[in-house]
Design an enzyme around this catalytic site. Sequence first.
Site, PDB file in Angstrom:
ATOM      1  N   ARG A  62       9.282  -2.880  15.587  1.00 51.57           N
ATOM      2  CA  ARG A  62      10.657  -2.704  15.099  1.00 51.57           C
ATOM      3  C   ARG A  62      10.840  -1.396  14.365  1.00 51.57           C
ATOM      4  O   ARG A  62      11.956  -0.862  14.315  1.00 51.57           O
ATOM      5  CB  ARG A  62      11.047  -3.907  14.227  1.00 51.57           C
ATOM      6  N   GLU A  99      -0.896 -11.920   5.300  1.00 44.02           N
ATOM      7  CA  GLU A  99      -0.927 -13.060   4.389  1.00 44.02           C
ATOM      8  C   GLU A  99      -2.204 -13.870   4.608  1.00 44.02           C
ATOM      9  O   GLU A  99      -2.841 -14.315   3.672  1.00 44.02           O
ATOM     10  CB  GLU A  99       0.287 -13.950   4.644  1.00 44.02           C
TER      11      GLU A  99
HETATM   12  O1  LIG Z   1       4.980  -5.304   4.506  1.00 47.76           O
HETATM   13  P1  LIG Z   1       4.202  -6.166   5.478  1.00 47.76           P
HETATM   14  O2  LIG Z   1       3.719  -7.439   4.821  1.00 47.76           O
HETATM   15  O3  LIG Z   1       3.108  -5.430   6.151  1.00 47.76           O
HETATM   16  O4  LIG Z   1       5.246  -6.683   6.574  1.00 47.76           O
HETATM   17  C1  LIG Z   1       6.174  -5.855   7.212  1.00 47.76           C
HETATM   18  C2  LIG Z   1       5.863  -5.687   8.673  1.00 47.76           C
HETATM   19  O5  LIG Z   1       6.031  -6.934   9.357  1.00 47.76           O
HETATM   20  C3  LIG Z   1       6.912  -6.747  10.460  1.00 47.76           C
HETATM   21  O6  LIG Z   1       6.238  -6.364  11.621  1.00 47.76           O
HETATM   22  P2  LIG Z   1       5.410  -7.354  12.555  1.00 47.76           P
HETATM   23  O7  LIG Z   1       3.964  -7.256  12.169  1.00 47.76           O
HETATM   24  O8  LIG Z   1       6.048  -8.703  12.522  1.00 47.76           O
HETATM   25  O9  LIG Z   1       5.529  -6.660  13.974  1.00 47.76           O
HETATM   26  P3  LIG Z   1       6.731  -6.316  14.991  1.00 47.76           P
HETATM   27  O10 LIG Z   1       7.525  -5.161  14.376  1.00 47.76           O
HETATM   28  O11 LIG Z   1       5.978  -5.868  16.198  1.00 47.76           O
HETATM   29  O12 LIG Z   1       7.583  -7.545  15.192  1.00 47.76           O
HETATM   30  C4  LIG Z   1       7.803  -5.602  10.015  1.00 47.76           C
HETATM   31  O13 LIG Z   1       8.430  -4.950  11.124  1.00 47.76           O
HETATM   32  C5  LIG Z   1       6.839  -4.692   9.298  1.00 47.76           C
HETATM   33  O14 LIG Z   1       6.130  -3.846  10.193  1.00 47.76           O
HETATM   34  N1  LIG Z   2      10.712 -12.305   6.544  1.00 51.69           N
HETATM   35  C1  LIG Z   2      10.491 -11.369   7.482  1.00 51.69           C
HETATM   36  N2  LIG Z   2      11.456 -11.085   8.376  1.00 51.69           N
HETATM   37  C2  LIG Z   2      11.255 -10.136   9.327  1.00 51.69           C
HETATM   38  N3  LIG Z   2      10.118  -9.435   9.442  1.00 51.69           N
HETATM   39  C3  LIG Z   2       9.142  -9.679   8.557  1.00 51.69           C
HETATM   40  N4  LIG Z   2       7.911  -9.135   8.396  1.00 51.69           N
HETATM   41  C4  LIG Z   2       7.312  -9.733   7.353  1.00 51.69           C
HETATM   42  N5  LIG Z   2       8.114 -10.667   6.809  1.00 51.69           N
HETATM   43  C5  LIG Z   2       9.273 -10.657   7.540  1.00 51.69           C
END
Ligand SMILES: O=P(O)(O)OC[C@H]1O[C@H](OP(=O)(O)OP(=O)(O)O)[C@H](O)[C@@H]1O
Ligand SMILES: Nc1ncnc2[nH]cnc12
Length: 177
Positions: A62, A99
Site C-alpha cells: 500500500r 506483533e
Molecule cells: O507500523 P507497522 O506495525 O509495521 O504496520 C504498518 C504496516 O502494515 C501495513 O502493511 P502490511 O504488512 O499489512 O502489508 P500490505 O501493504 O502489503 O497490505 C501497512 O501498509 C504498513 O506497511
Molecule cells: N489497523 C490497520 N489497518 C490497516 N493496516 C494496518 N497495518 C497495521 N495495522 C493496520
Amino acid sequence: MSLQEQIKSTIRDINDYPKAGIVFKDITPVLATPKLVKAIASELRAQFENEKIDAIAATEARGFIFGSILALELGCAFIPIRKKGKLPYATRSQEYQLEYGTASVEIHTDAVKPGARVLIHDDLLATGGTAGAAADLIKSFDGVVAGFSFIINLSFLPGEENLMQRYGVKPHYLVKY
Ligand SMILES: O=P(O)(O)OC[C@H]1O[C@H](OP(=O)(O)OP(=O)(O)O)[C@H](O)[C@@H]1O
Ligand SMILES: Nc1ncnc2[nH]cnc12
C-alpha cells in the site's frame, strides 16, 4: 470539510480483519475518489516541497500508491522496498518485529547512493516496525533518513514514539486515530 475530515469520512473500517480484534483501515474508498487523491497529493507535496529530498522509499504494497504519487509530485526518484524474494536484482534484507514473530523486507543494493536524502513513505503507521526496517536499510547504505510520511497514524500504538526515539525525526501524517 477539511482534508482531514474528508479522508477520515472516506476511509472504511473493517472489523476483525485480518484477524479478530483488529480494526483494519481500508484506504480503497479513498483511491476510488480522484478529487480526494489529488487533494492528498497536493498536501503531501506542500509538506515536503521545501525540503531537500532525493528519493522516496516506500514499502510494499500500500505504501507504493501514494509513495509513487509523492515521488512524481516532488520530481524525485522512487525506491521500492519489497517483501522477501520479490526484487529481481541483488538485494539486502532487514528483519523486523511484527506483533507476533518477525518479517523481512528487501531493497536493491544499488538503490541508495551514499549521502542521498531519502523520505520513507507508507500508508499507515502502526508499531513502526515496517518503517523502521526501511530506515535501517537506507542507513545501511549511508543514506540519510530525511523523514517519515504516512497517510494514517494509529496513535494508540507506539509507532510515532518508536520512530522518534530510533531516528530522531518526528513522522508526518495526515490523519490520526
Ligand atoms: O507500523 P507497522 O506495525 O509495521 O504496520 C504498518 C504496516 O502494515 C501495513 O502493511 P502490511 O504488512 O499489512 O502489508 P500490505 O501493504 O502489503 O497490505 C501497512 O501498509 C504498513 O506497511
Ligand atoms: N489497523 C490497520 N489497518 C490497516 N493496516 C494496518 N497495518 C497495521 N495495522 C493496520
